[in-house]
Design a protein around this motif. Structure first.
Motif, mmCIF file in Angstrom:
data_model
loop_
_atom_site.group_PDB
_atom_site.id
_atom_site.type_symbol
_atom_site.label_atom_id
_atom_site.label_comp_id
_atom_site.label_asym_id
_atom_site.label_seq_id
_atom_site.Cartn_x
_atom_site.Cartn_y
_atom_site.Cartn_z
ATOM 1 N N ASN A 177 0.830 -1.203 0.000
ATOM 2 C CA ASN A 177 0.000 0.000 0.000
ATOM 3 C C ASN A 177 0.869 1.259 0.000
ATOM 4 O O ASN A 177 0.573 2.229 -0.715
ATOM 5 C CB ASN A 177 -0.923 -0.001 1.221
ATOM 6 C CG ASN A 177 -1.921 1.133 1.193
ATOM 7 O OD1 ASN A 177 -2.760 1.216 0.299
ATOM 8 N ND2 ASN A 177 -1.828 2.027 2.169
ATOM 9 N N ASP A 178 1.939 1.231 0.784
ATOM 10 C CA ASP A 178 2.853 2.381 0.795
ATOM 11 C C ASP A 178 3.513 2.562 -0.568
ATOM 12 O O ASP A 178 3.698 3.698 -1.030
ATOM 13 C CB ASP A 178 3.925 2.190 1.869
ATOM 14 C CG ASP A 178 3.348 2.216 3.273
ATOM 15 O OD1 ASP A 178 2.308 2.853 3.472
ATOM 16 O OD2 ASP A 178 3.940 1.587 4.173
ATOM 17 N N TRP A 181 1.328 4.363 -2.961
ATOM 18 C CA TRP A 181 1.343 5.809 -2.709
ATOM 19 C C TRP A 181 2.632 6.429 -3.201
ATOM 20 O O TRP A 181 2.628 7.538 -3.755
ATOM 21 C CB TRP A 181 1.148 6.082 -1.216
ATOM 22 C CG TRP A 181 -0.242 5.824 -0.720
ATOM 23 C CD1 TRP A 181 -1.066 4.783 -1.061
ATOM 24 C CD2 TRP A 181 -0.978 6.609 0.220
ATOM 25 N NE1 TRP A 181 -2.248 4.871 -0.384
ATOM 26 C CE2 TRP A 181 -2.233 5.983 0.415
ATOM 27 C CE3 TRP A 181 -0.700 7.763 0.935
ATOM 28 C CZ2 TRP A 181 -3.194 6.484 1.280
ATOM 29 C CZ3 TRP A 181 -1.660 8.260 1.808
ATOM 30 C CH2 TRP A 181 -2.887 7.627 1.973
ATOM 31 N N GLY A 186 -1.982 7.366 -4.843
ATOM 32 C CA GLY A 186 -2.664 7.521 -3.567
ATOM 33 C C GLY A 186 -3.881 8.416 -3.718
ATOM 34 O O GLY A 186 -4.136 8.993 -4.787
#
Length: 456
Positions: A177-178, A181, A186
């Motif tokens: 998920n990071d 982004w 994101g």
């Protein structure tokens, strides 16, 4: 006549027509992508009720680069065609370059444009704070006072703002998920992405498919060769550009890790240099409230108590220890010079003022809350949460003109948000206006606003 009959009897007529139409549509999409904004951040001027959107300067750089690619590949296509090499290969390579570079655009925008993306992250954070199940919109329809029928509590905004999580700690693929982004996909980008960016993605993709379609009808062997070429070239280019993004993240990670090690050794000047180096590689790191306070901590420990960053750290420390009056006095002094500060600092001042205003609302100190809210709105005229709470205060104090003004502002600013949950914000704002109109005896206006709050 004979030529017409041969065209009519061509078994590949319909596929060829489809390819031509697809190619024309693709070119139109690319043209429209150049004319429109790839990123549309909403802006609003309260005094003139003027709504508009702004784009990043990075968008112009990408458009100019793609225009240069068009000229280069256009000339290359003509030269290649004159030498008997055909036109399909250079056109396909142009489409691949355009497609991959457009996909890379969110990464560059998210990493490099600290002003626009910082503002986008804050507006997105405000919207999330207002629309989640414990947010202001939910409270406006559930926690109602007896008299006014509106939320008696306001939702505290998060203490920290960031475009993305700073690249510290573990950097494995478990943090997928990071990584999404860090690659630019994101909510700060997806919430305000313009249709023209999608036009560019679809246009280049459709050009490539059209070329492959033309080639397939002409020669299956040649089509397979072109397809392999497109996969190889596209993959190489995509990996190359993705590597640039990964390298930026990794370098920032190394610098922030070095800063952490320097702090553990009491080398605060060295830690600040490392953090500043990370901000050079990824400028939007500077928008992170935690990073700002970390810079302030380094300044304080290095006996540089006069820097603006050190003031943010001291305000945070004073609040944590319960010295709210001293913290707010320091915040007020920063607000007085807000117009002279860099954008990342002036934004942080407005955020802290909004938090103080909401604390005053929940404590029943409406006059102090109005003071801070008006200050925020004067500096951040598209601040949804400040406008929403200012409307709440106007309802509490019976200021119908301000109630109407904030309702109009919210309706104008919210149109720049893509999420469908914005209907809840519009409904809650219209409902507060209906209450204000009713309290002032404007029954017809109250009925109209009430129907608007019901989505009618």
């Amino acid at each position: 006549m004979i030529k017409f009959q041969s065209i009519k009897s061509d078994v590949d007529l319909l596929p060829k027509i489809f390819n031509v139409v697809a190619a024309l549509v693709a070119l139109l999409l690319i043209v429209f992508s150049f004319l429109g904004k790839w990123f549309k951040f909403p802006m609003y001027v309260v005094e003139t009720h003027t709504f508009y959107t702004i784009d990043s300067e990075i968008t112009l750089c990408f458009k100019l680069a793609q225009l240069l690619l068009f000229l280069i590949f256009g000339i290359g296509t003509v030269l290649f065609y004159k030498r008997g090499g055909g036109w399909m290969k250079p056109v396909l390579l142009w489409a691949i370059c355009g497609f991959v570079s457009t996909l890379w655009y969110p990464s560059v925008l998210t990493h490099r444009d600290s002003e626009v993306m910082g503002d986008a992250a804050w507006l997105q954070q405000q919207f999330d704070t207002m629309t989640w199940l414990g947010g202001d919109v939910y409270r406006a329809h559930s926690e109602r006072s007896v008299e006014l029928g509106t939320g008696v509590n306001a939702q505290d905004p998060p203490d920290r703002l960031a475009v993305f999580k700073p690249p510290v700690g573990s950097m494995g693929w478990t943090q997928i998920n990071d990584w999404m982004w860090w690659f630019g996909y994101g909510p700060s980008f997806t919430q305000f992405v313009g249709s023209s960016w999608f036009f560019a993605v679809c246009g280049y993709l459709l050009v490539g498919l059209s070329v492959l379609g033309f080639s397939w009808r002409k020669s299956e062997v040649a089509a397979r060769h072109l397809f392999k070429l497109s996969v190889i070239c596209g993959s190489c280019l995509l990996l190359s550009l993705a590597s640039v993004t990964v390298l930026s993240v990794k370098v920032a990670h190394w610098e922030l890790s070095a800063a952490k090690a320097a702090i553990s050794e009491s080398d605060y000047a060295g830690a600040r240099r490392c953090i500043e180096a990370a901000c050079v590689v990824m400028p939007t790191i500077r928008c992170d409230s935690g990073v700002i306070r970390q810079l302030g901590y380094c300044d304080v420990m290095d006996d540089n108590n006069g820097s603006v960053d050190s003031h943010f750290f001291q305000i945070h420390r004073l609040e944590r220890h319960g010295h709210y009056d001293r913290a707010r006095s320091m915040l007020d002094s920063l607000a007085a010079q807000s117009g002279e500060l860099p954008r990342y600092q002036s934004r942080e001042v407005s955020r802290q003022q909004l938090r103080v205003a909401i604390n005053n609302i929940n404590s029943g100190r409406y006059s102090r809350a109005i003071h801070y809210l008006d200050s925020v709105i004067s500096n951040e005229q598209n601040c949804l949460q400040a406008q929403f709470h200012r409307q709440l205060m106007s309802l509490q104090t019976g200021d119908l003109a301000m109630n109407q003004k904030m309702n109009q502002s919210i309706e104008d600013v919210i149109q720049g948000v893509r999420s469908k949950t914005k209907r809840g914000v519009i409904a809650a704002s219209a409902w507060m206006r209906a209450q204000g109109e009713l309290n002032s005896g404007n029954v017809s206006e109250a009925w109209r606003a009430r129907r608007q709050s019901q989505g009618k």
